[in-house]
Design a protein around this motif. Sequence first.
Motif, mmCIF file in Angstrom:
data_model
loop_
_atom_site.group_PDB
_atom_site.id
_atom_site.type_symbol
_atom_site.label_atom_id
_atom_site.label_comp_id
_atom_site.label_asym_id
_atom_site.label_seq_id
_atom_site.Cartn_x
_atom_site.Cartn_y
_atom_site.Cartn_z
ATOM 1 N N ALA A 49 0.734 -1.212 0.054
ATOM 2 C CA ALA A 49 0.120 -0.108 0.023
ATOM 3 C C ALA A 49 0.778 1.336 0.101
ATOM 4 C CB ALA A 49 -0.902 -0.088 1.104
ATOM 5 N N HIS A 50 0.428 2.144 -0.702
ATOM 6 C CA HIS A 50 1.178 3.482 -0.929
ATOM 7 C C HIS A 50 0.125 4.713 -0.695
ATOM 8 C CE1 HIS A 50 4.359 6.405 -2.110
ATOM 9 N NE2 HIS A 50 3.389 7.205 -2.686
ATOM 10 N N VAL A 51 0.570 5.708 0.283
ATOM 11 C CA VAL A 51 -0.434 6.690 0.472
ATOM 12 C C VAL A 51 0.252 7.824 -0.135
ATOM 13 C CG1 VAL A 51 -1.411 8.132 2.222
ATOM 14 C CG2 VAL A 51 -1.268 5.746 2.702
ATOM 15 N N HIS A 52 -0.494 8.703 -0.951
ATOM 16 C CA HIS A 52 0.011 9.879 -1.452
ATOM 17 C C HIS A 52 -0.566 10.936 -0.754
ATOM 18 C CE1 HIS A 52 0.277 12.890 -4.377
ATOM 19 N NE2 HIS A 52 0.550 12.173 -5.581
ATOM 20 N N HIS A 53 0.256 11.823 0.001
ATOM 21 C CA HIS A 53 -0.411 12.848 0.762
ATOM 22 C C HIS A 53 -0.704 13.901 0.004
ATOM 23 C CE1 HIS A 53 2.150 10.263 3.381
ATOM 24 N NE2 HIS A 53 1.159 10.626 4.670
ATOM 25 N N GLY A 54 -0.310 14.434 -1.183
ATOM 26 C CA GLY A 54 -0.783 15.507 -2.090
ATOM 27 C C GLY A 54 -0.177 16.730 -1.377
ATOM 28 N N LEU A 55 0.996 16.498 -0.893
ATOM 29 C CA LEU A 55 1.750 17.507 -0.374
ATOM 30 C C LEU A 55 3.051 18.052 -1.247
ATOM 31 C CD1 LEU A 55 1.791 16.507 3.443
ATOM 32 C CD2 LEU A 55 0.599 18.208 2.383
ATOM 33 N N ARG A 56 3.505 17.097 -2.210
ATOM 34 C CA ARG A 56 4.647 17.365 -2.906
ATOM 35 C C ARG A 56 4.140 17.276 -4.264
ATOM 36 N NH1 ARG A 56 8.238 13.321 -2.428
ATOM 37 N NH2 ARG A 56 7.006 11.995 -1.445
ATOM 38 N N GLU A 57 4.612 18.452 -5.076
ATOM 39 C CA GLU A 57 4.218 18.366 -6.628
ATOM 40 C C GLU A 57 5.523 17.476 -7.417
ATOM 41 O OE1 GLU A 57 3.646 22.176 -8.208
ATOM 42 O OE2 GLU A 57 1.905 22.628 -6.651
ATOM 43 N N GLY A 58 5.017 16.658 -8.305
ATOM 44 C CA GLY A 58 5.999 15.682 -9.107
ATOM 45 C C GLY A 58 6.618 14.854 -8.335
ATOM 46 N N THR A 59 7.292 15.083 -7.274
ATOM 47 C CA THR A 59 7.990 13.870 -6.640
ATOM 48 C C THR A 59 7.222 12.847 -6.211
ATOM 49 O OG1 THR A 59 8.559 15.065 -4.922
ATOM 50 C CG2 THR A 59 10.481 15.138 -6.563
ATOM 51 N N ASN A 205 21.581 -6.317 -2.549
ATOM 52 C CA ASN A 205 20.347 -7.048 -3.319
ATOM 53 C C ASN A 205 19.966 -6.149 -4.494
ATOM 54 O OD1 ASN A 205 19.097 -9.541 -1.464
ATOM 55 N ND2 ASN A 205 19.568 -7.830 0.016
ATOM 56 N N GLY A 206 21.060 -5.189 -4.633
ATOM 57 C CA GLY A 206 20.846 -4.361 -5.763
ATOM 58 C C GLY A 206 19.444 -3.693 -5.608
ATOM 59 N N LEU A 207 19.086 -2.896 -4.747
ATOM 60 C CA LEU A 207 17.758 -2.355 -4.493
ATOM 61 C C LEU A 207 17.988 -0.781 -4.960
ATOM 62 C CD1 LEU A 207 16.505 -3.886 -1.344
ATOM 63 C CD2 LEU A 207 15.889 -4.597 -3.671
ATOM 64 N N SER A 208 16.943 -0.172 -5.396
ATOM 65 C CA SER A 208 16.924 1.216 -5.766
ATOM 66 C C SER A 208 15.953 1.699 -5.132
ATOM 67 C CB SER A 208 16.820 1.475 -7.275
ATOM 68 O OG SER A 208 15.582 0.766 -7.660
ATOM 69 N N TRP A 209 15.895 3.133 -4.882
ATOM 70 C CA TRP A 209 14.833 3.602 -3.901
ATOM 71 C C TRP A 209 14.753 5.321 -4.187
ATOM 72 C CZ3 TRP A 209 19.353 2.002 -2.005
ATOM 73 C CH2 TRP A 209 20.232 3.001 -1.363
ATOM 74 N N CYS A 210 13.649 5.516 -3.821
ATOM 75 C CA CYS A 210 13.271 7.141 -4.099
ATOM 76 C C CYS A 210 13.886 7.883 -2.835
ATOM 77 C CB CYS A 210 11.937 7.435 -4.371
ATOM 78 S SG CYS A 210 11.186 6.652 -6.002
ATOM 79 N N GLU A 211 14.308 9.095 -3.029
ATOM 80 C CA GLU A 211 14.543 9.853 -1.897
ATOM 81 C C GLU A 211 13.389 11.198 -1.655
ATOM 82 O OE1 GLU A 211 16.755 9.741 0.262
ATOM 83 O OE2 GLU A 211 18.248 8.510 -0.579
ATOM 84 N N ASP A 212 12.973 11.303 -0.616
ATOM 85 C CA ASP A 212 12.098 12.411 -0.273
ATOM 86 C C ASP A 212 12.549 13.639 -0.020
ATOM 87 O OD1 ASP A 212 9.667 14.066 0.343
ATOM 88 O OD2 ASP A 212 8.869 12.499 1.845
ATOM 89 N N GLU A 213 12.428 14.597 -0.694
ATOM 90 C CA GLU A 213 13.137 15.831 -0.387
ATOM 91 C C GLU A 213 12.699 16.303 0.925
ATOM 92 O OE1 GLU A 213 9.949 17.290 -3.041
ATOM 93 O OE2 GLU A 213 11.310 15.385 -2.696
ATOM 94 N N SER A 214 11.561 16.367 1.202
ATOM 95 C CA SER A 214 10.940 16.762 2.557
ATOM 96 C C SER A 214 11.655 16.119 3.823
ATOM 97 C CB SER A 214 9.523 16.755 2.602
ATOM 98 O OG SER A 214 9.114 15.320 2.636
ATOM 99 N N ASN A 215 12.338 15.110 3.838
ATOM 100 C CA ASN A 215 12.993 14.437 4.685
ATOM 101 C C ASN A 215 14.322 15.360 5.194
ATOM 102 O OD1 ASN A 215 11.122 12.520 5.277
ATOM 103 N ND2 ASN A 215 11.987 11.226 3.785
ATOM 104 N N ALA A 216 14.768 16.188 4.298
ATOM 105 C CA ALA A 216 15.880 16.909 4.643
ATOM 106 C C ALA A 216 15.620 18.161 5.262
ATOM 107 C CB ALA A 216 16.735 16.964 3.288
ATOM 108 N N ASP A 217 14.154 18.492 5.204
ATOM 109 C CA ASP A 217 13.848 20.074 5.643
ATOM 110 C C ASP A 217 13.686 19.778 7.186
ATOM 111 O OD1 ASP A 217 12.564 22.460 6.052
ATOM 112 O OD2 ASP A 217 10.984 22.147 4.727
ATOM 113 N N VAL A 218 14.770 20.820 7.910
ATOM 114 C CA VAL A 218 14.756 20.910 9.075
ATOM 115 C C VAL A 218 13.778 21.724 9.822
ATOM 116 C CG1 VAL A 218 17.157 20.226 9.085
ATOM 117 C CG2 VAL A 218 16.694 22.694 9.036
ATOM 118 N N LYS A 219 12.881 22.382 9.029
ATOM 119 C CA LYS A 219 11.760 23.068 9.727
ATOM 120 C C LYS A 219 10.687 21.907 10.536
ATOM 121 C CE LYS A 219 8.381 23.440 5.817
ATOM 122 N NZ LYS A 219 7.697 24.367 5.013
#
Length: 393
Positions: A49-59, A205-219
Motif C-alpha cells: 500500500a502506498h499513501v499519496h499525501h498530496g503535499l509534494r508536486e511531481g516527486t 540485493n541491488g535495490l533502488s529507492w526514492c529520496e523524499d526531499e521533505s525529509n531533509a527539511d529541518v523546519k
Amino acid sequence: MSLNLVENIRHHGFKRLLLAVSGGLDSICLAHYFIENSAALGIEWLGIAHVHHGLREGTADRDAKFVEEFAKSHDVPFFLKKLDGEALKNAEGSLEENARDARYKALVEIALNKKWRSRNGVRDDIEEGGVTIAIVTAHHAGDQAETMYMRLKRGTTLAGLRGIQEVRIIQDDTSLVSRLSSLVFLYRPFLNVTRKELLTYARENGLSWCEDESNADVKFARNKIRHEFLPNLERECPGAIQQLCKIAGLADRAYAKVMAKCSRSFGFAQDDTRGFPLTSASPQDDASLVSRLSSFVSLDKKKLNKILREYADADLSEMFRLWLTEKGFRFPIGFFYGPKEPAHVKIPVRAVYRRRSVVKIAHTVWICEFKDALSAAKFVSCEKKEKDYNEST
C-alpha cells in the motif's frame, strides 16, 4: 539480520500483511525482505500500500509510480490511496501529525476493504467472523531514537518511555475495526535494525529507492532531530542512540508489569453489567446522547474507594490514568491528582476532558468517550441527581 528477524517475525504469527511502502530506502528494504522470505515467514498473503499525501508536486507522483512498478515486478497486489494535501495543510495542529494520522487512517481503510480482500484472495476467518491483518511499517532503530529524544525533551511518562511499539492494535475514533469484526495490527519489525544495516542490505540485493526531499527539511521537528540533534549527541556521547533504544525496551517491559498490576487492582472494581444511565428528563435527549457515545467503562464506587484506601500512602492516580489509557480513554497527566485530597476522593465527581467525561452517579463511576466534546460536556453537566438514579439500570 535475516535469521534473527525470521525468528522474531514468526513468533508474532502474522499471516496476512499489508506493507506500507513509501518508496524510500527503509520501506523498499521492508518490502523486498518480506517478499523474498514469505515462505520462511509462513505468510499466506501480502500486499503493498502506498499513501499519496498530496503535499509534494511531481516527486510524490514519481514515488507512487515507483512503488507501483516495484509491486508489479514482484507480482504483489498494489493499493494506492490519495489524500487531500490542502486539507492537511489547513487543518489545525502540526502538519507532521496530521499527515501521520491521515496516513494510518488510509492504511486501515485499505486493510478493512472487503472488496479488495475478496478480489485479492484474502480469506476471512469464517469461524471467527472476521479477518486479522497486520499493517507493516519500516520504522527502524533511528526512528526509535528520534521518538525517544523528542519525548524526553518535552517530558513524558512511563508509557511514553516505551517509544515506538513493535506491535499494537489499531483503534480509530469511528470504531471501524470493531464494527467490521476485524483486527488490524500495526507491526514494526525493523525497530532494532539500523539505517546502516538497511543500506548494506539494499546494496547487497541491488535495490533502488526514492529520496523524499521533505525529509531533509529541518523546519520539521523530527527532521531537525534526525539531522542535527542526534548526530551531535552521538558525537558527544558515542552509543547514545543505541542507549535510547535500549531504554525503550526496558520501559516497555516495566510498563507490562505495571499494567498487569493495574488490571488486577482496578479490574476488581470494574462492572460493565449496568446499562448506560439515562440522564435527562427528555427521552429524545437521552437517545441523542446515547447515539453519540463511543464507549464507556463503569466502576463500582465502593470497590474503587477500597482499592484507593488500601494504597492510601501511595498515589495511584497515575496508575489509574495509565489503566484507562490502555482501555482507550486518554486523560492528561495529573487529571486524577489532588495533592490535598485523601485517596478515596481523587476521582473527580464530575469532570470533562475533550470528548471524555468522568461522572459519579450513586454507586457507580462512569468513564465515557463520546464522538464529540459537546456531548461529553452535556453528560457531565446534566441535572440528574444521584437520588434520581435508577439502580436497576
